[in-house]
Design a protein around this motif. Structure first.
Motif, PDB file in Angstrom:
ATOM      1  N   ARG A 122       0.836  -1.215   0.000  1.00  0.00           N
ATOM      2  CA  ARG A 122       0.000   0.000   0.000  1.00  0.00           C
ATOM      3  C   ARG A 122       0.870   1.264   0.000  1.00  0.00           C
ATOM      4  NH1 ARG A 122      -2.983   2.196   4.911  1.00  0.00           N
ATOM      5  NH2 ARG A 122      -4.174   3.885   4.024  1.00  0.00           N
ATOM      6  N   LEU A 123       1.955   1.254   0.765  1.00  0.00           N
ATOM      7  CA  LEU A 123       2.848   2.404   0.827  1.00  0.00           C
ATOM      8  C   LEU A 123       3.597   2.589  -0.490  1.00  0.00           C
ATOM      9  CD1 LEU A 123       3.920   4.684   2.615  1.00  0.00           C
ATOM     10  CD2 LEU A 123       5.703   3.110   3.410  1.00  0.00           C
ATOM     11  N   THR A 124       4.025   1.497  -1.089  1.00  0.00           N
ATOM     12  CA  THR A 124       4.703   1.578  -2.382  1.00  0.00           C
ATOM     13  C   THR A 124       3.745   2.114  -3.447  1.00  0.00           C
ATOM     14  OG1 THR A 124       6.113  -0.283  -1.756  1.00  0.00           O
ATOM     15  CG2 THR A 124       6.015   0.269  -4.095  1.00  0.00           C
ATOM     16  N   THR A 125       2.516   1.647  -3.429  1.00  0.00           N
ATOM     17  CA  THR A 125       1.500   2.144  -4.362  1.00  0.00           C
ATOM     18  C   THR A 125       1.255   3.635  -4.146  1.00  0.00           C
ATOM     19  OG1 THR A 125       0.465  -0.034  -4.416  1.00  0.00           O
ATOM     20  CG2 THR A 125      -0.879   1.826  -5.165  1.00  0.00           C
ATOM     21  N   LEU A 126       1.187   4.046  -2.897  1.00  0.00           N
ATOM     22  CA  LEU A 126       1.001   5.469  -2.588  1.00  0.00           C
ATOM     23  C   LEU A 126       2.184   6.292  -3.091  1.00  0.00           C
ATOM     24  CD1 LEU A 126      -0.695   7.678  -1.249  1.00  0.00           C
ATOM     25  CD2 LEU A 126       0.453   7.127   0.920  1.00  0.00           C
ATOM     26  N   ALA A 127       3.394   5.771  -2.944  1.00  0.00           N
ATOM     27  CA  ALA A 127       4.582   6.476  -3.442  1.00  0.00           C
ATOM     28  C   ALA A 127       4.460   6.720  -4.944  1.00  0.00           C
ATOM     29  CB  ALA A 127       5.842   5.672  -3.130  1.00  0.00           C
ATOM     30  N   VAL A 128       4.058   5.689  -5.682  1.00  0.00           N
ATOM     31  CA  VAL A 128       3.888   5.836  -7.130  1.00  0.00           C
ATOM     32  C   VAL A 128       2.767   6.839  -7.435  1.00  0.00           C
ATOM     33  CG1 VAL A 128       3.257   4.640  -9.265  1.00  0.00           C
ATOM     34  CG2 VAL A 128       4.809   3.540  -7.620  1.00  0.00           C
ATOM     35  N   ALA A 129       1.682   6.752  -6.698  1.00  0.00           N
ATOM     36  CA  ALA A 129       0.521   7.628  -6.940  1.00  0.00           C
ATOM     37  C   ALA A 129       0.844   9.101  -6.712  1.00  0.00           C
ATOM     38  CB  ALA A 129      -0.646   7.197  -6.058  1.00  0.00           C
ATOM     39  N   THR A 130       1.799   9.394  -5.836  1.00  0.00           N
ATOM     40  CA  THR A 130       2.124  10.806  -5.591  1.00  0.00           C
ATOM     41  C   THR A 130       2.665  11.493  -6.839  1.00  0.00           C
ATOM     42  OG1 THR A 130       4.367  10.318  -4.784  1.00  0.00           O
ATOM     43  CG2 THR A 130       2.602  10.454  -3.127  1.00  0.00           C
ATOM     44  N   ALA A 131       3.189  10.734  -7.781  1.00  0.00           N
ATOM     45  CA  ALA A 131       3.719  11.331  -9.002  1.00  0.00           C
ATOM     46  C   ALA A 131       2.614  11.855  -9.907  1.00  0.00           C
ATOM     47  CB  ALA A 131       4.573  10.316  -9.751  1.00  0.00           C
ATOM     48  N   ILE A 132       1.393  11.407  -9.690  1.00  0.00           N
ATOM     49  CA  ILE A 132       0.274  11.841 -10.521  1.00  0.00           C
ATOM     50  C   ILE A 132      -0.160  13.259 -10.165  1.00  0.00           C
ATOM     51  CG2 ILE A 132      -2.144  11.337 -11.106  1.00  0.00           C
ATOM     52  CD1 ILE A 132      -1.405   8.351 -10.561  1.00  0.00           C
ATOM     53  N   ILE A 133       0.010  13.632  -8.918  1.00  0.00           N
ATOM     54  CA  ILE A 133      -0.380  14.958  -8.438  1.00  0.00           C
ATOM     55  C   ILE A 133       0.849  15.859  -8.472  1.00  0.00           C
ATOM     56  CG2 ILE A 133      -1.311  16.253  -6.478  1.00  0.00           C
ATOM     57  CD1 ILE A 133      -2.491  13.468  -5.568  1.00  0.00           C
ATOM     58  N   PRO A 134       0.765  17.005  -9.155  1.00  0.00           N
ATOM     59  CA  PRO A 134       1.945  17.876  -9.241  1.00  0.00           C
ATOM     60  C   PRO A 134       2.544  18.171  -7.864  1.00  0.00           C
ATOM     61  CG  PRO A 134       0.225  18.690 -10.693  1.00  0.00           C
ATOM     62  CD  PRO A 134      -0.386  17.565  -9.886  1.00  0.00           C
ATOM     63  N   TYR A 135       3.835  17.952  -7.768  1.00  0.00           N
ATOM     64  CA  TYR A 135       4.659  18.265  -6.593  1.00  0.00           C
ATOM     65  C   TYR A 135       4.389  17.397  -5.362  1.00  0.00           C
ATOM     66  CZ  TYR A 135       5.408  22.266  -9.579  1.00  0.00           C
ATOM     67  OH  TYR A 135       5.691  23.051 -10.658  1.00  0.00           O
ATOM     68  N   ALA A 136       3.519  16.413  -5.449  1.00  0.00           N
ATOM     69  CA  ALA A 136       3.201  15.592  -4.277  1.00  0.00           C
ATOM     70  C   ALA A 136       4.351  14.677  -3.876  1.00  0.00           C
ATOM     71  CB  ALA A 136       1.941  14.767  -4.532  1.00  0.00           C
ATOM     72  N   THR A 137       5.297  14.431  -4.785  1.00  0.00           N
ATOM     73  CA  THR A 137       6.434  13.579  -4.421  1.00  0.00           C
ATOM     74  C   THR A 137       7.309  14.244  -3.361  1.00  0.00           C
ATOM     75  OG1 THR A 137       7.752  14.422  -6.271  1.00  0.00           O
ATOM     76  CG2 THR A 137       6.529  12.366  -6.625  1.00  0.00           C
ATOM     77  N   ILE A 138       7.329  15.572  -3.328  1.00  0.00           N
ATOM     78  CA  ILE A 138       8.196  16.279  -2.375  1.00  0.00           C
ATOM     79  C   ILE A 138       7.736  16.081  -0.928  1.00  0.00           C
ATOM     80  CG2 ILE A 138       9.102  18.540  -1.674  1.00  0.00           C
ATOM     81  CD1 ILE A 138      10.371  17.404  -4.257  1.00  0.00           C
ATOM     82  N   PRO A 139       6.482  16.412  -0.566  1.00  0.00           N
ATOM     83  CA  PRO A 139       6.086  16.172   0.828  1.00  0.00           C
ATOM     84  C   PRO A 139       6.101  14.688   1.196  1.00  0.00           C
ATOM     85  CG  PRO A 139       4.201  16.957  -0.446  1.00  0.00           C
ATOM     86  CD  PRO A 139       5.414  17.080  -1.318  1.00  0.00           C
TER      87      PRO A 139
END
Length: 153
Positions: A68-85
């Protein structure tokens, strides 16, 4: 390069390419600059997005993140700038700590097929790099054949 540095570098690069893509879209739609800026920035962003997603999967397996955490990590790339937080949270919580797992431990998670394959590849960096690069090329090529989101102009 540690899992932490590898992951954080790609998370940052993913956010940077969002900026390039947004600037290109402003040029295209705000200043009638044509489709070339979006085509160039979109290609760069797509390449880095795929690289980040594969990196999140690779680091997730190495760090024994739940699926679930790995999936969430990948999903953050879909939302602009969400990978940073997300990256900052992962770093502060220690989920990026540790070295690459080249040898098995007593942890049962080290004895799955995926973990064994990862350890085998980590002991052969050229193979891992080649498989990683091939995966990026195959995914990117497939997506280029399918076509851009919204269809071709």
């Amino acid at each position: 390069m540690s899992p932490r540095l590898f992951y954080r570098t790609l998370a940052f690069a993913e956010a940077v390419t969002w900026t390039l893509l947004i600037i290109a879209m402003v040029l295209k739609y705000g200043f009638n600059a044509g489709g070339l800026p979006v085509q160039i920035a979109g290609s760069i962003h797509g390449f880095v997005f795929i690289s980040y997603a594969l990196t999140a999967g690779l680091v997730g397996v190495n760090q024994h993140w739940p699926k679930r955490l790995t999936t969430l990590a990948v999903a953050t790339a879909i939302i602009p700038y969400a990978t940073i937080p997300f990256d900052l949270k992962m770093d502060r919580s220690g989920k990026l700590d540790g070295a690459w797992r080249r040898t098995a431990t007593a942890d049962p998670r080290d004895h799955t097929r995926v973990s064994r394959l990862l350890r085998w590849m980590l002991r052969r960096p050229a193979v891992l790099g080649g498989v990683f690069a091939l995966a990026v090329v195959v995914i990117m090529g497939t997506l280029l054949v399918i076509g851009p989101p919204g269809g071709r102009s």
